[in-house]
Scaffold this active site. Structure first.
Site, PDB file in Angstrom:
ATOM      1  CE1 TYR A  97      -4.702  -1.239   0.540  1.00  0.00           C
ATOM      2  CE2 TYR A  97      -3.007  -2.651   1.487  1.00  0.00           C
ATOM      3  CZ  TYR A  97      -4.522  -2.510   0.665  1.00  0.00           C
ATOM      4  OH  TYR A  97      -5.859  -2.926   0.423  1.00  0.00           O
ATOM      5  CD  GLU A 139      -6.299  -5.863   2.568  1.00  0.00           C
ATOM      6  OE1 GLU A 139      -5.399  -5.681   2.078  1.00  0.00           O
ATOM      7  OE2 GLU A 139      -7.042  -5.201   1.299  1.00  0.00           O
TER       8      GLU A 139
END
Length: 418
Positions: A97, A139
């Site tokens: 990310y 997640e």
């Protein structure tokens, strides 16, 4: 978790028209620059989706939706859930990310030019971090609840041809102690193989539905051999599907394949309040794979539900699992199958070799097969995007609410449902 200021929210909302016009340019540049600077990411991102621009378009659409709903993110919860399941099946981690965020903001600033003011970029930096933190948290929870972590080696125990272009692969863990989790019927695994013809060797992962009932000593995926992939348009067929063709042509019984833990937000769940509700399974082509898991589960568990299996194929040669489904229907009065053939072979007779000529049209099926009058009937549809949108629209025209219709689209992104 830090939240955006009211002024930053307004800035993000003000960029919606800009993203609508330039979003795809931003994400296309982002992926190109990011992978050039981080070549290891070639082992994570789908090469085909990069080449076709599908992944860039999907991210551009997600950013636009995020900006448009920045002050009401609950609307995006189903879409985020879908994306998170795909991420964990590919083992996307927090550090990824950071890389995506840095490249996204840089590309956004370049494409926007003078419109990319410091205030705009600060607002998008905060917005991206808010979104990333939300997804990382979701997640992490999925990773923690999984039965195993990382890619696991499975060997190909059996390879069975189901139709002209679909083959089933029965996979068993190399580690004797590895327990196969009781996944939810309809979910998928990612399969990872090394593609030598890509840049001297690149790992590629593809997600394939688990096509059998859970609770066995193996997992089964049923894969369509993709003859070609569109790169620049319908007239430019550049190459075969890398992973599907490798599985079909180069993987033999005994070979080892890397497999992820099962994930996916499209599945059947047997809830107490609707245990007698009918189930209608509607598929086109290879879309039948995830629905086969649901059908086999219901039959195996001796469910009291009425079940309709509606499948469309080109002809009898491309229809997978026909004998299996017919046997289930012959031995279970609660199961009914209806077959559509869009281009029957010479000698195939309507009413004998198939039920209805043409593509799936729910108007040509009796309402007693669709169970429209039962306000608890659950509908599951899988196939090409337009096919599912047509099925969804038709069911809504019959008065079926959206929450009783589940759609599964293979590939990046979700179904562009209205």
């Amino acid at each position: 978790m830090a939240t955006l200021t009211p002024s930053q929210v307004q800035i993000i909302k003000a960029t919606v028209p800009v993203l609508a016009e330039h979003g795809n340019s931003i994400t296309t540049k982002m992926y190109a620059d990011m992978i050039d600077a981080n070549p290891d990411l070639r082992n994570i991102f789908n090469h085909t989706h990069q080449a076709t621009g599908h992944q860039a378009r999907a991210l551009a659409g997600a950013l636009l939706a995020y900006a448009a709903h920045i002050d009401d993110l609950g609307v995006l919860s189903p879409a985020l859930q879908l994306i998170c399941h795909k991420h964990v099946s590919l083992y996307i981690r927090a550090e990824h990310y950071d890389i995506v965020g840095a490249n996204l903001l840089e590309s956004m600033k370049t494409v926007l030019g003078e419109a990319g003011t410091s205030h705009t970029m600060d607002a998008w930096g905060a917005a991206y971090r808010q979104l990333a933190n939300t997804m990382i948290s979701k997640e992490d929870g999925m990773y923690q609840s999984a039965g195993w972590h990382g890619w696991k080696e499975f060997y190909l125990a059996r390879k069975v041809r189901e139709s002209e272009d679909i083959t089933s692969f029965y996979l068993m863990p190399v580690e004797a102690k590895l327990m196969i989790p009781v996944y939810k019927p309809g979910q998928y695994v990612s399969v990872r193989v090394k593609v030598d013809e890509l840049d001297g060797g690149v790992w590629q992962a593809r997600q394939y539905s688990l096509s059998d009932a859970p609770g066995q000593d193996h997992v089964r995926i049923s894969v369509k051999k993709e003859p070609s992939i569109e790169i620049a348009g319908p007239k430019h067929m550049a190459h075969k599907g890398y992973v599907s063709n490798m599985l079909h042509e180069h993987k033999s019984e005994g070979d080892v394949i890397r497999v992820s833990h099962p994930f996916g937000d499209f599945y059947f769940e047997d809830k107490d309040e609707d245990k007698d509700a009918p189930v209608v399974l509607i598929s086109a082509g290879v879309g039948l794979t995830c629905l086969m898991s649901i059908l086999n589960t219901l039959v195996q568990e001796k469910s009291s539900r009425l079940i309709s299996w509606i499948h469309g194929a080109r002809d009898s040669d491309t229809r997978a699992f026909r004998k299996h489904v017919d046997a289930l229907a012959a031995n279970n009065e609660r199961v009914r199958a209806v077959y559509f053939d869009s281009n029957p072979k010479d000698g195939e007779v309507e009413g004998q070799h198939f039920d209805v000529r043409g593509r799936i049209d729910l108007d040509k099926i009796g309402k007693d097969v669709l169970f429209i009058d039962n306000d608890k009937t659950q509908y599951f549809a899988c196939g090409p995007a337009q096919f599912m949108l047509d099925v969804d629209a038709k069911l809504r025209s019959y008065g079926v609410p959206a929450e009783r219709v589940k759609l599964e689209l293979f590939g990046t992104g979700g179904v562009p449902r209205a």
